[in-house]
Structure formats: C-alpha cells, structure tokens
Design a protein around this motif. Structure first.
Motif, short mmCIF file in Angstrom:
data_model
loop_
_atom_site.label_atom_id
_atom_site.label_comp_id
_atom_site.label_asym_id
_atom_site.label_seq_id
_atom_site.Cartn_x
_atom_site.Cartn_y
_atom_site.Cartn_z
N THR A 1 -34.81 -9.43 -15.23
CA THR A 1 -33.60 -9.40 -14.40
C THR A 1 -32.67 -8.27 -14.82
OG1 THR A 1 -33.69 -11.78 -13.94
CG2 THR A 1 -31.55 -10.71 -13.72
N VAL A 2 -32.50 -8.10 -16.13
CA VAL A 2 -31.64 -7.01 -16.63
C VAL A 2 -32.21 -5.66 -16.23
CG1 VAL A 2 -30.81 -5.86 -18.72
CG2 VAL A 2 -30.73 -8.35 -18.55
N GLN A 3 -33.52 -5.49 -16.37
CA GLN A 3 -34.16 -4.22 -16.00
C GLN A 3 -34.00 -3.94 -14.51
OE1 GLN A 3 -38.09 -5.22 -17.76
NE2 GLN A 3 -37.90 -3.27 -18.85
N LEU A 4 -34.20 -4.95 -13.68
CA LEU A 4 -34.00 -4.78 -12.25
C LEU A 4 -32.57 -4.35 -11.94
CD1 LEU A 4 -35.88 -7.88 -10.75
CD2 LEU A 4 -36.46 -5.48 -10.37
N THR A 5 -31.60 -4.96 -12.63
CA THR A 5 -30.20 -4.64 -12.39
C THR A 5 -29.89 -3.21 -12.80
OG1 THR A 5 -29.57 -6.96 -12.76
CG2 THR A 5 -27.83 -5.30 -12.93
N VAL A 6 -30.35 -2.81 -13.97
CA VAL A 6 -30.03 -1.47 -14.49
C VAL A 6 -30.66 -0.39 -13.63
CG1 VAL A 6 -30.35 0.11 -16.42
CG2 VAL A 6 -29.68 -2.25 -16.86
N PHE A 7 -31.96 -0.49 -13.38
CA PHE A 7 -32.64 0.54 -12.60
C PHE A 7 -32.12 0.59 -11.16
CE2 PHE A 7 -36.28 -0.19 -15.70
CZ PHE A 7 -35.98 0.93 -16.44
N SER A 8 -31.93 -0.58 -10.57
CA SER A 8 -31.42 -0.62 -9.20
C SER A 8 -29.98 -0.15 -9.14
CB SER A 8 -31.52 -2.04 -8.64
OG SER A 8 -32.85 -2.50 -8.65
N ALA B 1 -38.08 -12.52 -6.48
CA ALA B 1 -39.09 -13.57 -6.66
C ALA B 1 -39.94 -13.75 -5.41
CB ALA B 1 -38.41 -14.89 -7.03
N ALA B 2 -39.39 -13.34 -4.26
CA ALA B 2 -40.13 -13.49 -3.00
C ALA B 2 -41.40 -12.68 -2.96
CB ALA B 2 -39.23 -13.11 -1.81
N ILE B 3 -41.46 -11.60 -3.76
CA ILE B 3 -42.68 -10.78 -3.78
C ILE B 3 -43.38 -10.86 -5.13
CG2 ILE B 3 -41.89 -9.20 -1.99
CD1 ILE B 3 -41.18 -7.19 -4.16
N GLY B 4 -43.07 -11.93 -5.89
CA GLY B 4 -43.82 -12.21 -7.10
C GLY B 4 -43.36 -11.50 -8.35
N VAL B 5 -42.15 -10.94 -8.36
CA VAL B 5 -41.64 -10.32 -9.58
C VAL B 5 -41.23 -11.42 -10.54
CG1 VAL B 5 -39.89 -8.78 -10.56
CG2 VAL B 5 -40.86 -8.31 -8.31
N ALA B 6 -41.71 -11.35 -11.78
CA ALA B 6 -41.51 -12.43 -12.75
C ALA B 6 -40.13 -12.37 -13.38
CB ALA B 6 -42.60 -12.39 -13.82
N GLU B 7 -39.09 -12.55 -12.55
CA GLU B 7 -37.72 -12.56 -13.09
C GLU B 7 -37.25 -14.01 -13.18
OE1 GLU B 7 -35.00 -13.24 -10.51
OE2 GLU B 7 -36.90 -13.98 -9.77
N ALA B 8 -35.94 -14.19 -13.46
CA ALA B 8 -35.42 -15.52 -13.78
C ALA B 8 -35.62 -16.54 -12.68
CB ALA B 8 -33.93 -15.40 -14.14
N ALA B 9 -35.39 -16.15 -11.42
CA ALA B 9 -35.49 -17.12 -10.33
C ALA B 9 -36.91 -17.64 -10.15
CB ALA B 9 -34.99 -16.49 -9.03
N VAL C 1 -24.31 -16.37 -15.90
CA VAL C 1 -22.91 -16.20 -16.31
C VAL C 1 -22.83 -15.28 -17.51
CG1 VAL C 1 -20.91 -17.39 -17.30
CG2 VAL C 1 -22.10 -18.39 -15.36
N VAL C 2 -23.76 -15.45 -18.46
CA VAL C 2 -23.79 -14.59 -19.64
C VAL C 2 -24.02 -13.13 -19.25
CG1 VAL C 2 -25.12 -14.04 -21.73
CG2 VAL C 2 -24.51 -16.41 -21.21
N LEU C 3 -24.81 -12.91 -18.20
CA LEU C 3 -25.09 -11.54 -17.76
C LEU C 3 -23.92 -10.93 -16.98
CD1 LEU C 3 -28.80 -11.74 -16.52
CD2 LEU C 3 -27.96 -10.84 -18.68
N THR C 4 -23.27 -11.73 -16.14
CA THR C 4 -22.29 -11.16 -15.22
C THR C 4 -20.85 -11.19 -15.74
OG1 THR C 4 -22.09 -13.31 -14.09
CG2 THR C 4 -23.68 -11.74 -13.20
#
Length: 224
Positions: free
Chosen positions: A20-27, A170-178, A203-206
C-alpha cells in the motif's frame, strides 16, 4: 483476541501495508508530475492544449476509480497486451494499478495546482513577459513555485485520498491491505476486529501525512 494475526504475520500483514505504501508513493509522484503538466495545459495560451487538459480532467474525474483500474487490467493487459515491461502477473498488476491511480489522481492534482496558479497576481506574469520570459519560463520560474506553496494543504488531501484509494487495486489482484483484509474476513470469524486492525493501519499511514503537510503548509505559506 489477536491470535488470528499469528497466521498472517510478516510478510503477509506488514507486506500488504508495505505494498500500500509503495502504491501511494509511486502513484503520488506520477500524479504530481502528470497533474502539473495538465495544469500547465489548462492555463496554456494554446487552445488545443487547453481543450485537451479540460476534457481530460472533466472526463477522468467523473469516471469511478474502479472502472479505470479494471480497464488497465482487462483493457490494456488482456486486450492490448500491454505488459508494462513485466512477465510476472503480480508485478504487471502492480504496475498497471499504479498507471490507473496516476491517471485518476492526476485530474485532482491538476485542479489543486490550477487553483494555486489562480492565486498568483496577474501582474507578476505580465512583468515576466515584459522582461522577455516566454510562457514556459514564466510558469516554471514565477508562477508554479508560488502556486505549489499555496496548495500544499489541498495536495495533502489528495495524497491522503490516494492512500485510501489504493484499496481499489485489490480488484485486479494486487496484494495490498484491502485484499488481505478480504481474505482474512473470509477465513476468520472476527470481522469487526479485523476491520478495526486494518482501519488502525490506515490511520497510522494517513494521520502523520496530514499533520506533516499541515505544518509544511503553514511553514511555506506565501505572504501576500
């Protein structure tokens, strides 16, 4: 009470949040770059560029993110065979998710930056043109530095929203938190507790992000 976590210890639980963190940073980085380009197009003196920027923002931000993410997987990957330079399914899904998040979030970044551009006094742009600067130089040297300083708060809100929007991957199978939360709820009988654990994780992330950018906004505020 938390015995179920022992079955999903590192790298599963922490690894999911790390994804999730990687998705957030790169995106986030990609959205900032593409959103800035779109904002420049929207204030450009060239009608074609203004039209493209306006059409892109108005269309993309009115399409549900889930539709965009699924299109990047089913449309780009399955139909047009876009591999994003990866043969592994998980890596390809991760990169396609970033592409979809960037395409969607950049529209909101664009509007935030454009609102910051509108706060810069028109006389500064006119003065820049008077000393021989062209549109690109005026935007890069005079307008955007002030615009960014005035929209740190709105950009922080976009980043926080992006962090929460990564769950759509998660809808396309990315193994993140959801995706892990969905799997845990299906396998365990502690739905409320599992939901509370993942809610706390977000909450800890945001929360630190909001506090940091709030401080930064006050620190770098443009004095008028």
């Amino acid at each position: 009470m938390f015995d179920f976590l022992s079955e999903y210890d590192d790298p599963s639980l922490l690894g999911a949040f790390w994804t999730t963190v990687q998705l957030t940073v790169f995106s986030g980085v990609g959205s900032l770059v593409w959103g800035t380009v779109l904002a420049a197009m929207r204030v450009s003196p060239v009608p074609l560029m203004r039209g493209f920027g306006t059409a892109y923002v108005n269309i993309v931000r009115n399409i549900p993110l889930t539709v965009i993410i699924v299109f990047t997987s089913l449309g780009l990957s399955d139909i047009f065979r876009v591999t994003m330079g990866a043969s592994d399914f998980e890596v390809r899904a991760f990169r396609l998710a970033i592409l979809g998040l960037v395409a969607y979030t950049a529209a909101f970044v664009c509007e935030a930056i454009r609102s910051g551009i509108n706060t810069v006094p028109l006389g500064q742009a006119e003065a820049a043109r008077a000393i021989g600067l062209n549109f690109t130089q005026t935007l890069r040297l005079i307008v955007l530095p002030q615009a960014f300083r005035s929209v740190i708060g709105p950009l922080a809100n976009v980043l926080i929203a992006l962090t929460k929007n990564t769950t759509v991957a998660a809808a396309i199978g990315v193994a993140e938190a959801a995706l892990l939360m969905k799997e845990m709820i299906e396998n365990e009988a502690q739905t409320l507790l599992i939901g509370a654990v993942f809610a706390f994780g977000f909450v800890v992330l945001t929360l630190p992000t909001g506090l940091f950018f709030g401080w930064l906004s006050k620190r770098l505020a443009v004095k008028r």
